[in-house]
Design an enzyme around this catalytic site. Structure first.
Site, mmCIF file in Angstrom:
data_model
loop_
_atom_site.group_PDB
_atom_site.id
_atom_site.type_symbol
_atom_site.label_atom_id
_atom_site.label_comp_id
_atom_site.label_asym_id
_atom_site.label_seq_id
_atom_site.Cartn_x
_atom_site.Cartn_y
_atom_site.Cartn_z
ATOM 1 N N LYS A 53 0.830 -1.203 0.000
ATOM 2 C CA LYS A 53 0.000 0.000 0.000
ATOM 3 C C LYS A 53 0.868 1.257 0.000
ATOM 4 C CE LYS A 53 -0.892 2.118 3.568
ATOM 5 N NZ LYS A 53 -0.736 3.562 3.395
ATOM 6 N N GLN A 97 -5.549 -2.224 9.336
ATOM 7 C CA GLN A 97 -5.257 -3.532 8.748
ATOM 8 C C GLN A 97 -5.827 -4.651 9.628
ATOM 9 O OE1 GLN A 97 -4.009 -4.033 5.755
ATOM 10 N NE2 GLN A 97 -4.171 -6.252 6.013
ATOM 11 N N ASP A 120 -11.619 1.688 3.134
ATOM 12 C CA ASP A 120 -11.827 0.238 3.016
ATOM 13 C C ASP A 120 -13.305 -0.093 2.823
ATOM 14 O OD1 ASP A 120 -9.759 -1.609 2.993
ATOM 15 O OD2 ASP A 120 -9.386 -1.447 5.152
HETATM 16 N N1 GUN Z 1 -7.002 -7.788 5.647
HETATM 17 C C1 GUN Z 1 -7.198 -8.555 4.532
HETATM 18 N N2 GUN Z 1 -7.718 -7.816 3.540
HETATM 19 C C2 GUN Z 1 -7.872 -6.563 4.041
HETATM 20 C C3 GUN Z 1 -8.363 -5.358 3.486
HETATM 21 O O1 GUN Z 1 -8.794 -5.265 2.332
HETATM 22 N N3 GUN Z 1 -8.341 -4.286 4.314
HETATM 23 C C4 GUN Z 1 -7.896 -4.357 5.587
HETATM 24 N N4 GUN Z 1 -7.927 -3.254 6.326
HETATM 25 N N5 GUN Z 1 -7.431 -5.452 6.126
HETATM 26 C C5 GUN Z 1 -7.421 -6.551 5.345
#
Ligand code: GUN
Length: 294
Positions: A53, A97, A120
């Protein structure tokens, strides 16, 4: 003949488009969009995702920051960081996350994120707006799946889309999106308790697999000509590899791919589009944010 739903190449194209928009913004004296992330603990997959990211943010000219918090941090402290980011005018969007350590209530943490910074798309407001077809941040992975299908010109109108998996992050929003007017699919959602799963997956014109089990979908479970989207990514210990592992998806590609009209590779299919969707959502947040502030 099987065609590849190439997420890697498409993600580069879309990143280019985003970078062009950012260049226009900064050329006009605006500050670049800013995406932040909260990472709690040392989970390997989470660290990889957050590192990707950050790298992708920089590639398109975004500002990026990561709040790395220790595994044993209290829920209250995490909520304080969220409150800080909710109020930081220089941050357009942020993610927490997942998964979080067991002693932290994940839903409580998600609920604390300001919906207009929830890039998200995990907060109840965004999920509710998505289901109602109102403006919302669409969760990154299902949004990436939609983009892959649309940009490759895949016919979806009236097709039977079977989604395997019902997670809040992928299966549930993917099923909702595919039933919308933009796609007009007839959707069936299956999960770990579904009876006669293979009988249902064999009916799929479009099969989206997000069950989280390595090589779960085998050749006998799909029909010829299926469009197959594999969301899974697993590290399998492998002593013949330098890294000590190889990657595989939720689909046994060695035997299934030849039956598909289109298929996502693993890696290089859905994964790169997930990150790109997050960047798109951040740009969307930035624009909304800057309109409000004039
Ligand atoms: N963990 C696995 N996929 C994701 C996601 O798309 N966003 C977040 N914040 N955590 C994750």
């Amino acid at each position: 003949m099987t065609q590849i739903l190439d997420g890697k190449t498409l993600s580069l194209q879309i990143k280019d488009e985003i970078a062009n928009e950012v260049r226009k913004i900064t050329a006009n004296g605006g500050r670049p969009p800013h995406l932040a992330a909260i990472l709690v603990g040392e989970d390997g997959a989470s660290q990889t995702y957050v590192a990707n990211k950050e790298k992708s943010s920089h590639e398109v000219g975004f500002m990026s920051s990561v709040y790395r918090l220790p595994e044993n941090i209290s829920e209250e402290e995490v909520l304080k960081v969220i409150d800080f980011l909710n109020n930081d005018e220089e941050v357009d969007g942020f993610i927490v996350q997942l998964p979080l350590p067991k002693h932290i209530d994940e839903q409580k943490v998600i609920n604390a994120i300001s919906p207009n910074k929830d890039v998200d798309g995990f907060t109840p407001i965004n999920i509710g707006n998505m289901v109602l077809g109102q403006e919302a941040f669409i969760p990154a992975t299902p949004k990436g799946i939609c983009t892959l299908l649309q940009r490759n010109g895949i016919e979806t109108e009236g097709m039977h889309c079977v989604v395997v998996g019902r997670s809040n992050i992928v299966g549930t929003p993917a099923a909702n999106l595919m039933s919308r007017k933009a796609f007009n699919c007839t959707v069936t959602m299956c999960h770990s308790r579904t009876r006669n799963l293979a009988e249902i997956t064999r009916q799929a014109d479009i099969l989206v697999v997000a069950i989280g089990k390595p090589e779960f979908i085998t050749a006998d479970m799909v029909k010829d000509g299926v469009v197959l989207v594999d969301v899974g990514i697993h590290r399998i210990p492998d002593s013949t590899k330098k890294s000590g592992y190889h990657l595989c998806g939720d689909v046994k590609h060695s035997e299934v791919d030849s039956k598909c009209s289109w298929v996502t590779p693993v890696p290089g299919g859905v994964g790169p589009l997930t990150i790109v969707s997050l960047l798109q959502n951040t740009l969307q947040a930035y624009k909304a944010n800057n309109t409000v502030r004039g």
